[in-house]
Design an enzyme around this catalytic site. Structure first.
Site, short mmCIF file in Angstrom:
data_model
loop_
_atom_site.label_atom_id
_atom_site.label_comp_id
_atom_site.label_asym_id
_atom_site.label_seq_id
_atom_site.Cartn_x
_atom_site.Cartn_y
_atom_site.Cartn_z
N ASP A 222 0.83 -1.21 0.00
CA ASP A 222 0.00 0.00 0.00
C ASP A 222 0.87 1.25 0.00
O ASP A 222 0.93 1.99 0.98
CB ASP A 222 -0.94 -0.01 1.22
CG ASP A 222 -1.99 -1.11 1.11
OD1 ASP A 222 -2.42 -1.42 -0.02
OD2 ASP A 222 -2.38 -1.67 2.15
N LEU B 142 -8.35 -4.98 -7.21
CA LEU B 142 -8.98 -3.78 -7.80
C LEU B 142 -10.46 -3.70 -7.49
O LEU B 142 -11.11 -2.72 -7.82
CB LEU B 142 -8.75 -3.77 -9.33
CG LEU B 142 -7.29 -3.74 -9.77
CD1 LEU B 142 -7.20 -3.66 -11.30
CD2 LEU B 142 -6.54 -2.58 -9.15
N LYS B 143 -11.02 -4.73 -6.89
CA LYS B 143 -12.44 -4.75 -6.51
C LYS B 143 -13.31 -4.21 -7.64
O LYS B 143 -14.05 -3.23 -7.48
CB LYS B 143 -12.67 -3.94 -5.24
CG LYS B 143 -11.89 -4.45 -4.03
CD LYS B 143 -12.25 -3.68 -2.77
CE LYS B 143 -11.54 -4.20 -1.55
NZ LYS B 143 -10.10 -3.95 -1.52
N ILE C 176 -20.95 -2.61 -14.78
CA ILE C 176 -21.88 -3.50 -15.49
C ILE C 176 -21.12 -4.73 -16.01
O ILE C 176 -19.88 -4.66 -16.17
CB ILE C 176 -22.60 -2.77 -16.65
CG1 ILE C 176 -21.59 -2.21 -17.64
CG2 ILE C 176 -23.52 -1.69 -16.12
CD1 ILE C 176 -22.22 -1.68 -18.92
N THR D 187 -18.42 -4.42 -18.86
CA THR D 187 -17.22 -3.65 -18.49
C THR D 187 -16.31 -4.47 -17.58
O THR D 187 -15.09 -4.51 -17.77
CB THR D 187 -17.65 -2.34 -17.79
OG1 THR D 187 -18.55 -1.67 -18.65
CG2 THR D 187 -16.46 -1.45 -17.50
N ARG E 13 -3.57 -8.94 12.91
CA ARG E 13 -2.65 -8.30 13.85
C ARG E 13 -2.17 -9.32 14.88
O ARG E 13 -3.00 -10.04 15.46
CB ARG E 13 -3.34 -7.14 14.61
CG ARG E 13 -3.70 -5.94 13.75
CD ARG E 13 -2.46 -5.22 13.24
NE ARG E 13 -2.79 -4.05 12.43
CZ ARG E 13 -2.99 -4.06 11.11
NH1 ARG E 13 -2.88 -5.20 10.43
NH2 ARG E 13 -3.25 -2.95 10.46
#
Ligand code: C5P
Length: 246
Positions: free
Chosen positions: A12, A62-63, A67, A70, A187
């Site tokens: 990230d 990328l979640k 539609i 696409t 964690r």
């Protein structure tokens, strides 16, 4: 599968050189990395190529949510990047998930190596009040909604879900052993929780049946990344031993 194949480190960061530095610092024990929206928006395919050049596996998170046409076309392009796991949104609907599953089967039938495609169920950041506003009142808990979505992901023919560690056991019970479960929110005891609300230790997540755990800041924010990775891997091994013992 070796235990280190079950650990995914989240890159990230917003540029390639920072991402590459993390990969170099983590060393040989990490073979799977997550490329998410932040890094991909800046660097695109270069982030994937950097990892592939180093023989690493790529979880492209990328979640995808749009539609069917696409999303299916975006999955086709993602497949060409030779990634290993890709996320789409289950809330895009059954048609999207089924269309993507069909595309993946066709590619596989053609002898191609395909990524596992997993569905995101409900974002953990969505709270009950917001859901009630948009769907209306139901007597279902968030966990029950997640199970309904996970079952839809499975029946559409996708490979699994991204889920909170607290949902692993229920998803496993409802969706069976052939269904991938990938869990963030990890964690170790005694480390900072940061903004993660529903957390579990690496040991508990693996013991409960997670196929992959996703860890970001506990490793990427550490001054000694190799050591941080090793201690997570040790905890994961304990979890795997407990899983086998039950
Ligand atoms: O730094 P940390 O270990 O909290 O990072 C966890 C990773 O998992 C991040 O990339 C975050 O976007 C992702 N994630 C999450 N919670 C979710 C879904 C994804 O923390 N519900």
């Amino acid at each position: 599968m070796n235990i280190n194949e079950k650990l995914i480190i989240a890159l990230d960061v917003d540029n390639l050189s920072l991402a590459e530095e993390i990969v170099n610092d983590c060393g040989e024990n990490v073979i799977f990395y997550k490329v998410g929206l932040q890094l991909f928006t800046r660097e695109g395919i270069k982030a994937v190529e950097m990892l592939k050049k180093k023989n690493k596996k790529v979880f492209l998170d990328l979640k995808l949510h749009d539609i069917p046409n696409t999303v299916i076309n975006a999955v086709k392009v993602a497949y060409e990047m030779n990634i290993d796991i890709l996320t789409i949104h289950s809330m895009g609907g059954f048609g999207v998930m089924e269309g993507v599953a069909k595309l993946i089967w066709q590619l596989k039938d053609g002898g191609n190596q395909v990524p596992a495609v997993v569905g995101v169920t409900l974002l953990t950041s969505l709270d009950g009040a917001f859901l009630e506003d948009i769907i209306g009142t139901t007597n279902r808990t968030i966990e029950e909604e997640v199970i309904i979505l996970a079952k839809a992901v499975k029946s559409a023919g996708l490979d699994g879900v991204v889920a909170s560690p607290k949902e692993i056991v229920a998803i496993r019970e409802n969706c069976g052993n052939d269904f991938l479960i990938i869990t963030p929110g990890i964690r170790s005891i005694g480390t900072e929780q940061q903004d993660q609300a529903r957390i579990a230790t690496p040991k508990d997540a693996i013991r409960d049946g997670a196929d992959y755990i996703v860890v970001g800041r506990p490793v990427t924010g550490s001054d000694n990344k190799k050591k941080a990775v090793q201690s997570i891997l040790n905890e994961m091994k304990e979890g795997m031993n407990e899983r086998k013992a039950t």
